[in-house]
Design an enzyme around this catalytic site. Structure first.
Site, PDB file in Angstrom:
ATOM      1  N   GLY A  77     -31.218  71.191  84.708  1.00 35.30           N
ATOM      2  CA  GLY A  77     -32.466  71.697  85.272  1.00 35.30           C
ATOM      3  C   GLY A  77     -33.684  71.104  84.585  1.00 35.30           C
ATOM      4  N   ARG A 141     -26.819  67.152  87.799  1.00 34.45           N
ATOM      5  CA  ARG A 141     -25.868  68.018  87.088  1.00 34.45           C
ATOM      6  C   ARG A 141     -24.456  67.443  87.029  1.00 34.45           C
ATOM      7  NH1 ARG A 141     -27.992  72.664  85.357  1.00 34.45           N
ATOM      8  NH2 ARG A 141     -29.704  73.643  86.517  1.00 34.45           N
ATOM      9  N   ASP A 172     -24.429  72.801  77.827  1.00 31.55           N
ATOM     10  CA  ASP A 172     -23.288  72.090  78.437  1.00 31.55           C
ATOM     11  C   ASP A 172     -23.463  70.576  78.322  1.00 31.55           C
ATOM     12  OD1 ASP A 172     -21.902  74.350  79.258  1.00 31.55           O
ATOM     13  OD2 ASP A 172     -23.033  74.511  81.125  1.00 31.55           O
ATOM     14  N   LYS A 198     -32.821  70.786  75.476  1.00 31.35           N
ATOM     15  CA  LYS A 198     -33.692  71.120  76.605  1.00 31.35           C
ATOM     16  C   LYS A 198     -33.177  72.330  77.340  1.00 31.35           C
ATOM     17  CE  LYS A 198     -32.274  70.811  80.249  1.00 31.35           C
ATOM     18  NZ  LYS A 198     -31.553  70.714  81.513  1.00 31.35           N
ATOM     19  N   THR A 199     -33.970  73.194  77.787  1.00 31.19           N
ATOM     20  CA  THR A 199     -33.728  74.197  78.829  1.00 31.19           C
ATOM     21  C   THR A 199     -34.818  75.268  78.765  1.00 31.19           C
ATOM     22  OG1 THR A 199     -32.313  75.870  79.817  1.00 31.19           O
ATOM     23  CG2 THR A 199     -31.998  75.565  77.470  1.00 31.19           C
ATOM     24  N   ILE A 200     -35.373  75.571  79.913  1.00 31.58           N
ATOM     25  CA  ILE A 200     -36.380  76.633  79.948  1.00 31.58           C
ATOM     26  C   ILE A 200     -35.740  77.959  79.545  1.00 31.58           C
ATOM     27  CG2 ILE A 200     -37.830  75.550  81.713  1.00 31.58           C
ATOM     28  CD1 ILE A 200     -36.656  77.774  83.647  1.00 31.58           C
ATOM     29  N   ASP A 201     -34.416  78.073  79.734  1.00 27.37           N
ATOM     30  CA  ASP A 201     -33.733  79.358  79.509  1.00 27.37           C
ATOM     31  C   ASP A 201     -33.827  79.840  78.060  1.00 27.37           C
ATOM     32  OD1 ASP A 201     -33.065  78.977  82.105  1.00 27.37           O
ATOM     33  OD2 ASP A 201     -30.896  79.027  81.823  1.00 27.37           O
ATOM     34  N   GLY A 247     -33.537  82.111  84.165  1.00 28.38           N
ATOM     35  CA  GLY A 247     -32.791  82.269  82.936  1.00 28.38           C
ATOM     36  C   GLY A 247     -31.403  82.673  83.374  1.00 28.38           C
ATOM     37  N   ARG A 248     -30.551  81.635  83.538  1.00 26.09           N
ATOM     38  CA  ARG A 248     -29.267  81.855  84.186  1.00 26.09           C
ATOM     39  C   ARG A 248     -28.445  82.950  83.514  1.00 26.09           C
ATOM     40  NH1 ARG A 248     -26.962  77.190  85.841  1.00 26.09           N
ATOM     41  NH2 ARG A 248     -27.625  76.248  83.902  1.00 26.09           N
ATOM     42  N   GLU A 307     -32.792  86.776  85.788  1.00 23.11           N
ATOM     43  CA  GLU A 307     -31.987  86.190  86.864  1.00 23.11           C
ATOM     44  C   GLU A 307     -30.489  86.496  86.719  1.00 23.11           C
ATOM     45  OE1 GLU A 307     -32.478  81.778  88.459  1.00 23.11           O
ATOM     46  OE2 GLU A 307     -31.420  81.809  86.566  1.00 23.11           O
ATOM     47  N   GLU A 419     -40.952  77.044  89.962  1.00 20.86           N
ATOM     48  CA  GLU A 419     -42.356  76.692  89.727  1.00 20.86           C
ATOM     49  C   GLU A 419     -42.704  76.582  88.252  1.00 20.86           C
ATOM     50  OE1 GLU A 419     -40.868  79.494  90.854  1.00 20.86           O
ATOM     51  OE2 GLU A 419     -42.429  80.590  91.919  1.00 20.86           O
ATOM     52  N   GLY A 420     -41.839  77.116  87.381  1.00 19.29           N
ATOM     53  CA  GLY A 420     -42.127  77.038  85.939  1.00 19.29           C
ATOM     54  C   GLY A 420     -41.481  75.835  85.284  1.00 19.29           C
ATOM     55  N   ARG A 421     -40.571  75.176  85.996  1.00 15.92           N
ATOM     56  CA  ARG A 421     -39.780  74.136  85.333  1.00 15.92           C
ATOM     57  C   ARG A 421     -40.489  72.791  85.230  1.00 15.92           C
ATOM     58  NH1 ARG A 421     -33.658  74.305  87.370  1.00 15.92           N
ATOM     59  NH2 ARG A 421     -34.558  73.114  89.091  1.00 15.92           N
TER      60      ARG A 421
HETATM   61  P1  FBP Z   1     -30.528  74.100  82.552  1.00 14.02           P
HETATM   62  O1  FBP Z   1     -29.694  75.070  81.781  1.00 14.02           O
HETATM   63  O2  FBP Z   1     -29.789  72.923  83.038  1.00 14.02           O
HETATM   64  O3  FBP Z   1     -31.771  73.724  81.791  1.00 14.02           O
HETATM   65  O4  FBP Z   1     -31.061  74.835  83.857  1.00 14.02           O
HETATM   66  C1  FBP Z   1     -31.612  76.081  83.789  1.00 14.02           C
HETATM   67  C2  FBP Z   1     -31.980  76.632  85.143  1.00 14.02           C
HETATM   68  O5  FBP Z   1     -33.347  76.422  85.393  1.00 14.02           O
HETATM   69  C3  FBP Z   1     -31.613  78.110  85.198  1.00 14.02           C
HETATM   70  O6  FBP Z   1     -32.651  78.919  84.704  1.00 14.02           O
HETATM   71  C4  FBP Z   1     -31.302  78.306  86.665  1.00 14.02           C
HETATM   72  O7  FBP Z   1     -30.380  79.341  86.863  1.00 14.02           O
HETATM   73  C5  FBP Z   1     -30.682  77.000  87.043  1.00 14.02           C
HETATM   74  O8  FBP Z   1     -31.241  76.037  86.194  1.00 14.02           O
HETATM   75  C6  FBP Z   1     -30.921  76.623  88.470  1.00 14.02           C
HETATM   76  O9  FBP Z   1     -30.222  75.470  88.743  1.00 14.02           O
HETATM   77  P2  FBP Z   1     -30.461  74.523  89.998  1.00 14.02           P
HETATM   78  O10 FBP Z   1     -31.644  73.662  89.650  1.00 14.02           O
HETATM   79  O11 FBP Z   1     -29.221  73.712  90.042  1.00 14.02           O
HETATM   80  O12 FBP Z   1     -30.704  75.391  91.171  1.00 14.02           O
END
Ligand code: FBP
Length: 545
Positions: A77, A141, A172, A198-201, A247-248, A307, A419-421
């Site tokens: 992401g 991905r 991952d 990296k990850t916004i989460d 935030g998965r 989320e 929109e935050g990414r």
């Molecule tokens: P990463 O862990 O790869 O940084 O992605 C985080 C994320 O933005 C999660 O918050 C969200 O659930 C997921 O990606 C959404 O994935 P996709 O872009 O495949 O819909």
């Protein structure tokens, strides 16, 4: 590319670097490391990259470096600041030797396997300085995990004379970077692999990684929007806003946004799991808060929902774990989606089947069907905010009949995610990412592989940040994925005894009853330092002694 006025002005921003990375650099090595758990298994799986020392960069003496080419991959992401990792890497690589070249692999790890790449020249890189998004080279991905992919990648690595690959990704992707590093080391191919967190989460953090990049900007972007909604909500006084934030898995984003905006309610998935709450318990908790406010004449409010909450409800977590095992069976492959649902249902225990059947059909199907390439449930596709508000409305109807609810309830729904990414990185992320890219270049120059670039002491002024590298194996343990035990980087969930959660928990009852909203406003790039350069509240609380 046509540019906005902000983009043009922002391009001139020179990210701040830690003292140790400003000029010539020396790599200082610490003691040997070991993995956070399952040491024997991880050591056996990574004989060439296990146990390496931590590295810190300090000012050193100028020396000359042989020319080298470097490849870069954006994985997973988007997260604000990715372009600055690339610009930091580019500038540092060129400073080491102007003959060095940087190649970007297009659309993620798949670009390496499919030999889809472009050279990143100064003209290209300059277009993207301090911008959000990953559109310079795109992301994807594709999971890099098979020997055929490693060997296919090697062909293009050899053709382009690449000495090292930098993989910018989450837990991952960095796990896979480590597997690739180990494979190339075991084969003596002389190709280094370096990761970047990296990850916004915000769930890729530990003793070595203070925060993953993008978390700061994404949380500030969502908090601005939540604050705006709160102000609208407090102006019209007629809606309850149910706001799902990305935030998965972990609830770091929801918690940070709550600390910034003080909504009436914020769910924290990790607490829900700890207290073994059911979906009905969560609904009752929200409905009671609505009723209490209604009794005070306040028929409005805001609810922030992480989320991934659905996966943390123990009964649903158990169901997902069994679904993962069932879907990993060979018979579950190559059948239609409808057949897959029936197949899954026919293999569930009675208890899990009852939970499955109790969920709305759309949610149940989403749990039973789609996984991303890393095996994760695609929680961003599940409309938890609607599910919860509908259940709250029903509960309030029942409470009204019993005389326990005297107000009105009307809901609005929002999902703040994508929109935050790709927002233009905050000063924090712009500086942090540029430093990470510079560190990655220095790790390559120091001949390291299987390392992640790190920058620590990040609540101090940037000059005092400490840059270096951490062996990726140090952050690993064994976990069950797709029905098999695998070495993975341990995901950092919200710690219920940590300062960010405790700070929130100490205030939430007051926030629930009163209207204690805070309006953070948009990210500022120029102005007083207390407005422009503050880290997240999570980071500040975690680092405070
Ligand atoms: P990463 O862990 O790869 O940084 O992605 C985080 C994320 O933005 C999660 O918050 C969200 O659930 C997921 O990606 C959404 O994935 P996709 O872009 O495949 O819909």
């Amino acid at each position: 590319m046509e540019k906005s006025a902000l983009q043009i002005a922002r391009a001139a921003y020179q990210p701040k670097l830690p003292r140790g990375l400003k000029g010539a650099v020396k790599a200082v090595e610490g003691a040997a490391t070991q993995s956070v758990d399952n040491q024997e298994e991880i050591k056996a799986l990574f004989p060439n990259t296990y146990g390496m020392p931590l590295v810190e960069f300090v000012p050193g003496e100028e020396k000359s470096y042989e020319p080298m080419n470097v490849g870069i991959i954006l994985s997973g992401g988007q997260a604000p600041g990715g372009h600055n990792v690339i610009t930091g890497l580019f500038d540092a690589v060129k400073r080491l030797n102007p003959a060095n070249r940087l190649y970007g692999f297009i659309l993620g790890p798949g670009g390496l396997v499919d030999h889809n790449y472009m050279e990143l020249t100064k003209e290209i890189v300059d277009e993207y300085r301090n911008t959000g998004g990953f559109d310079m080279i795109g992301s994807g991905r594709t999971k890099l995990e098979k020997v055929e992919q490693f060997e296919k990648g090697l062909e293009i690595i050899r053709e382009l004379g690449i000495k090292a690959i930098v993989i910018i990704g989450g837990d991952d992707s960095n796990t896979n970077a480590c597997v690739l590093a180990e494979y190339y080391a075991a084969k003596n191919y002389g190709v280094q692999v370096i990761g970047c967190p990296k990850t916004i989460d915000g769930d890729l953090k530990n003793d070595q990684i203070e925060t993953s990049f993008g978390f700061d900007t994404a949380c500030k972007t969502y908090s601005e929007l939540i604050g705006n909604i709160e102000r609208d909500c407090n102006s019209a006084r007629k809606y309850w806003h149910f706001i799902k934030v990305m935030g998965r898995s972990a609830s770091h984003i929801a918690l940070e946004c709550a600390l910034q905006t003080q909504p009436n309610i914020c769910l924290v998935s990790e607490e829900i799991e700890e207290k073994a709450m059911s979906l009905d318990d969560i609904v009752a908790y929200i409905a009671n808060a609505v009723a209490v406010r209604a009794a005070d004449g306040n028929n409005f409010g805001t609810v922030v929902i992480p989320e991934g909450v659905i996966e943390f409800i123990p009964a649903i977590k158990k169901l997902i774990a069994q679904l993962n095992d069932v879907l990993a069976l060979p018979e579950a492959k190559n059948i239609s989606r409808d057949e897959q649902v029936d197949f899954a249902k026919s293999h569930l225990t009675a208890e899990n089947l009852a939970v499955f059947n109790s969920l709305p059909e759309g949610v149940a199907r989403q749990l039973a069907l789609d996984r991303d390439p890393h095996g994760n449930v695609q929680v961003s596709l599940i409309e938890t905010e609607k599910l919860l508000s509908e259940m709250v409305a029903k509960k309030l109807d029942a409470m009204k009949a019993e005389g326990k609810f005297v107000g009105k309830f009307a809901a609005q729904h929002h999902f703040f995610g994508y929109e935050g990414r790709c927002a233009a990185p905050s000063n924090f992320d712009a500086d942090y990412c540029y430093a990470l890219g510079t560190s990655a270049a220095q790790l390559i120059a120091a001949g390291k592989t299987g390392y992640m670039a790190i920058v620590k002491n990040t609540t101090a002024p940037a000059d005092e940040w400490k840059a270096g590298g951490v062996p990726i194996t140090m952050m690993m343990n064994m976990e069950k994925r797709n029905g098999e035990m695998k070495p993975v980087i341990r995901k950092a969930l919200v710690e219920l005894d940590g300062k960010p959660f405790k700070t929130f928990a100490a205030q939430r009852d007051r926030w629930a009853r009163e209207t204690a909203y805070v309006y953070p406003g948009p990210i500022q790039y120029w102005g007083p330092t207390e407005v422009c350069d503050q880290p997240t509240k999570t980071l500040a609380l975690e680092q405070s002694k």
